[in-house]
Design a protein around this motif. Structure first.
Motif, PDB file in Angstrom:
ATOM      1  N   ASN A 194       0.822  -1.212   0.000  1.00  0.00           N
ATOM      2  CA  ASN A 194       0.000   0.000   0.000  1.00  0.00           C
ATOM      3  C   ASN A 194       0.855   1.262   0.000  1.00  0.00           C
ATOM      4  O   ASN A 194       0.491   2.288  -0.599  1.00  0.00           O
ATOM      5  CB  ASN A 194      -0.942   0.001   1.193  1.00  0.00           C
ATOM      6  CG  ASN A 194      -2.096  -0.971   1.008  1.00  0.00           C
ATOM      7  OD1 ASN A 194      -2.506  -1.247  -0.123  1.00  0.00           O
ATOM      8  ND2 ASN A 194      -2.647  -1.468   2.105  1.00  0.00           N
ATOM      9  N   LYS A 195       1.984   1.213   0.684  1.00  0.00           N
ATOM     10  CA  LYS A 195       2.888   2.368   0.665  1.00  0.00           C
ATOM     11  C   LYS A 195       3.421   2.614  -0.743  1.00  0.00           C
ATOM     12  O   LYS A 195       3.525   3.759  -1.204  1.00  0.00           O
ATOM     13  CB  LYS A 195       4.036   2.146   1.644  1.00  0.00           C
ATOM     14  CG  LYS A 195       3.635   2.268   3.110  1.00  0.00           C
ATOM     15  CD  LYS A 195       4.847   2.037   4.018  1.00  0.00           C
ATOM     16  CE  LYS A 195       4.449   2.179   5.486  1.00  0.00           C
ATOM     17  NZ  LYS A 195       5.613   1.945   6.388  1.00  0.00           N
ATOM     18  N   LYS A 196       3.775   1.525  -1.441  1.00  0.00           N
ATOM     19  CA  LYS A 196       4.251   1.658  -2.810  1.00  0.00           C
ATOM     20  C   LYS A 196       3.149   2.212  -3.719  1.00  0.00           C
ATOM     21  O   LYS A 196       3.400   3.085  -4.572  1.00  0.00           O
ATOM     22  CB  LYS A 196       4.725   0.304  -3.329  1.00  0.00           C
ATOM     23  CG  LYS A 196       5.995  -0.211  -2.668  1.00  0.00           C
ATOM     24  CD  LYS A 196       7.194   0.662  -3.043  1.00  0.00           C
ATOM     25  CE  LYS A 196       8.485   0.077  -2.452  1.00  0.00           C
ATOM     26  NZ  LYS A 196       9.651   0.956  -2.782  1.00  0.00           N
ATOM     27  N   LEU A 197       1.949   1.707  -3.526  1.00  0.00           N
ATOM     28  CA  LEU A 197       0.835   2.183  -4.329  1.00  0.00           C
ATOM     29  C   LEU A 197       0.538   3.645  -4.049  1.00  0.00           C
ATOM     30  O   LEU A 197       0.175   4.411  -4.967  1.00  0.00           O
ATOM     31  CB  LEU A 197      -0.413   1.331  -4.054  1.00  0.00           C
ATOM     32  CG  LEU A 197      -0.343  -0.141  -4.509  1.00  0.00           C
ATOM     33  CD1 LEU A 197      -1.600  -0.894  -4.068  1.00  0.00           C
ATOM     34  CD2 LEU A 197      -0.177  -0.239  -6.028  1.00  0.00           C
ATOM     35  N   ILE A 236      -3.464   4.780  -4.920  1.00  0.00           N
ATOM     36  CA  ILE A 236      -4.484   4.756  -3.877  1.00  0.00           C
ATOM     37  C   ILE A 236      -4.305   5.967  -2.984  1.00  0.00           C
ATOM     38  O   ILE A 236      -3.281   6.679  -3.065  1.00  0.00           O
ATOM     39  CB  ILE A 236      -4.389   3.473  -3.015  1.00  0.00           C
ATOM     40  CG1 ILE A 236      -3.001   3.384  -2.333  1.00  0.00           C
ATOM     41  CG2 ILE A 236      -4.666   2.223  -3.836  1.00  0.00           C
ATOM     42  CD1 ILE A 236      -2.875   2.229  -1.366  1.00  0.00           C
ATOM     43  N   ASN A 237      -5.279   6.198  -2.097  1.00  0.00           N
ATOM     44  CA  ASN A 237      -5.133   7.278  -1.130  1.00  0.00           C
ATOM     45  C   ASN A 237      -4.532   6.729   0.161  1.00  0.00           C
ATOM     46  O   ASN A 237      -4.340   5.524   0.327  1.00  0.00           O
ATOM     47  CB  ASN A 237      -6.478   7.963  -0.870  1.00  0.00           C
ATOM     48  CG  ASN A 237      -7.535   6.986  -0.389  1.00  0.00           C
ATOM     49  OD1 ASN A 237      -7.236   6.026   0.307  1.00  0.00           O
ATOM     50  ND2 ASN A 237      -8.794   7.233  -0.756  1.00  0.00           N
ATOM     51  N   ARG A 238      -4.291   7.648   1.091  1.00  0.00           N
ATOM     52  CA  ARG A 238      -3.571   7.238   2.309  1.00  0.00           C
ATOM     53  C   ARG A 238      -4.451   6.470   3.294  1.00  0.00           C
ATOM     54  O   ARG A 238      -3.964   5.953   4.294  1.00  0.00           O
ATOM     55  CB  ARG A 238      -2.986   8.455   3.012  1.00  0.00           C
ATOM     56  CG  ARG A 238      -4.032   9.440   3.503  1.00  0.00           C
ATOM     57  CD  ARG A 238      -3.366  10.562   4.256  1.00  0.00           C
ATOM     58  NE  ARG A 238      -4.366  11.478   4.790  1.00  0.00           N
ATOM     59  CZ  ARG A 238      -4.051  12.516   5.594  1.00  0.00           C
ATOM     60  NH1 ARG A 238      -2.781  12.740   5.886  1.00  0.00           N
ATOM     61  NH2 ARG A 238      -4.997  13.302   6.058  1.00  0.00           N
ATOM     62  N   ARG A 271      -5.088   2.280   7.467  1.00  0.00           N
ATOM     63  CA  ARG A 271      -5.787   1.062   7.905  1.00  0.00           C
ATOM     64  C   ARG A 271      -4.817  -0.108   8.023  1.00  0.00           C
ATOM     65  O   ARG A 271      -4.943  -0.943   8.927  1.00  0.00           O
ATOM     66  CB  ARG A 271      -6.895   0.730   6.903  1.00  0.00           C
ATOM     67  CG  ARG A 271      -7.731  -0.471   7.315  1.00  0.00           C
ATOM     68  CD  ARG A 271      -8.465  -0.216   8.614  1.00  0.00           C
ATOM     69  NE  ARG A 271      -9.138  -1.403   9.086  1.00  0.00           N
ATOM     70  CZ  ARG A 271     -10.389  -1.723   8.742  1.00  0.00           C
ATOM     71  NH1 ARG A 271     -11.084  -0.922   7.924  1.00  0.00           N
ATOM     72  NH2 ARG A 271     -10.951  -2.793   9.228  1.00  0.00           N
ATOM     73  N   SER A 272      -3.818  -0.159   7.145  1.00  0.00           N
ATOM     74  CA  SER A 272      -2.814  -1.226   7.223  1.00  0.00           C
ATOM     75  C   SER A 272      -2.023  -1.128   8.517  1.00  0.00           C
ATOM     76  O   SER A 272      -1.762  -2.136   9.182  1.00  0.00           O
ATOM     77  CB  SER A 272      -1.873  -1.152   6.019  1.00  0.00           C
ATOM     78  OG  SER A 272      -2.561  -1.358   4.811  1.00  0.00           O
TER      79      SER A 272
END
Length: 453
Positions: free
Chosen positions: A199-202, A208-210, A215-216
């Protein structure tokens, strides 16, 4: 990147779903632990000491039928007390005087009357005494009672073992439950960490948004707390299991692989005839019957024989005249005791009725316990089947949602929710699986069907 993440999520969970279809291995380790627990349990050792005591008491009862040899000796030194007068002078002096006149000599002296004390002075009596019971009903009933008391203590030892086996098996399954729960959480943590990284890479690439990253992170904190709780639960189960085995609490526990329900046929587990509690009452009834016979044994006379062989004389003399033997046969018959014997018999009859009443009550109580355990088993099986169904459903839901997420038709929050449902389903299936084994162990205890080697 998203496709790679979906594959990681799927294969991290998929091995567990395959594992649940494997056949259970033989529970060899659990059998070894049961043996260790029985050998090291202090309560069982104490009961074995009591059994040893009862065996010695039985040996004592048997030895009462054999001859008894004892050595007895007395020595008496006396002065004064009652006396007996012997008028030897009055009886013989006239005769001696006549003899002296006829012979013209003084060969026959004049005698003095004597007074001898009755208490023996400087007298000893040393002898060996051999006694042998010939007819004694009390000894026979005493031997029977001691024999049944040995059987009663053996049953008590078996009762302690059976209860210990139940506790060990229950603690073992609780430990397995905690171990598997920790594994599920650890597996899920790997997924969450990987999801956070992806998710950080995305987010960096603007895909994606933060919200997904936040949430992760929250999910990582949540699962870390769950892992700590699972570890503490496992440690507690480990401590109690090692306590039952009387070994250091921190010792490691080797486990068997259990992935299926126990083989069960509840229709074959409908009686409690093997319960040690009923065996104890049956033995107690037999003991009371022997006590009744013991109370009635006064009707039979007691016959015994004795033989004394020794020596008795004054001034420690030992010769042919001092040696003696004395053979005797005795008979004792209690004819009347003012109701003492009849009241003793009535006590045993009342006790017999009490035991019979208690036996019926205990048997009904044990049957009720068995029925309750069987109902719990059926409920546990139903819970397991429901959990398995929910696991399959949640897995299908996760697979479907992962495809949607891969195609960009679902957001991460929805995928995370599907993951949580899947993990919860695995946890519930794990709990339900071992609850069935614990319920089955309770049935084994309730009908004493487990074979204790």
């Amino acid at each position: 990147m998203v496709k790679k993440y979906i594959k990681i999520l799927f294969w991290c969970y998929f091995p567990y779903t395959i594992l649940t279809t494997q056949v259970v291995n033989a529970q060899s380790r659990l059998e070894d632990y049961i043996r260790q627990g029985i050998e090291s349990n202090q309560s069982i050792h104490q009961q074995n000491f009591l059994l040893e005591k009862n065996i010695y008491a039985l040996g004592e009862a048997k030895s009462m039928f054999l001859p008894n040899v004892s050595f007895l000796t007395t020595y008496t030194k006396a002065d004064g007390g009652r006396t007996i007068d012997i008028p030897v002078g009055d009886m013989l002096n006239n005769v001696y005087s006549t003899l002296n006149q006829l012979t013209g000599t003084g060969a026959s002296p004049q005698l003095q009357n004597r007074s001898e004390q009755l208490n023996p002075d400087n007298f000893y009596d040393a002898k060996f005494r051999v006694t042998q019971p010939i007819l004694n009903a009390e000894l026979n009933y005493n031997r029977k009672i001691k024999l049944k008391q040995v059987d009663l203590q053996k049953t008590e030892v078996q009762l302690y073992k059976r209860e210990l086996v139940k506790e060990i098996k229950t603690a073992y399954y609780n430990y397995l439950k905690a171990v598997n729960a920790e594994k599920i959480y650890q597996s899920y943590r790997s997924l969450v960490l990987e999801g956070e990284r992806v998710n950080k890479k995305l987010l960096e690439n603007g895909k994606i948004n933060r919200t997904a990253v936040i949430r992760s992170k929250n999910e990582v904190s949540k699962i870390d707390a769950s892992i700590v709780s699972a570890k503490k639960t496992k440690e507690s189960a480990q401590f109690y299991f090692n306590f039952l085995l009387n070994r250091p609490l921190s010792d490691s526990i080797e486990v068997d692989e259990i992935t299926t329900l126990p083989e069960r046929d509840l229709s074959l587990m409908e009686n409690v005839d093997s319960r040690e509690e009923l065996s104890k009452l049956k033995i107690a009834k037999g003991i009371n019957e022997d006590l009744n016979g013991l109370a009635k044994s006064y009707l039979i006379p007691k016959i015994g024989a004795s033989l004394d062989m020794g020596s008795q004389a004054f001034d420690w003399k030992f010769n042919k005249q001092s040696r003696y033997y004395l053979l005797g046969v005795s008979l004792e018959w209690n004819l009347f005791s003012f109701g003492r014997n009849s009241n003793r018999i009535k006590q045993t009859v009342a006790e017999q009725h009490a035991i019979e009443s208690q036996t019926g009550y205990v048997e009904q109580q044990l049957l009720t316990e068995l029925k309750v355990r069987q109902t719990n088993m059926q409920s546990a099986v139903a819970q397991y089947e429901s959990a398995r169904s929910q696991l399959n459903t949640s897995q299908t839901y996760y697979n479907d949602l992962s495809k949607l997420y891969r195609e960009g038709m679902a957001i991460y929050i929805e995928l995370l929710d599907a993951q949580n449902q899947w993990v919860d389903s695995q946890l519930q299936a794990n709990i339900a699986l071992f609850d069935t084994w614990i319920a089955f162990t309770a049935i084994e205890r309730a009908n004493a069907s487990f074979t204790i080697k």
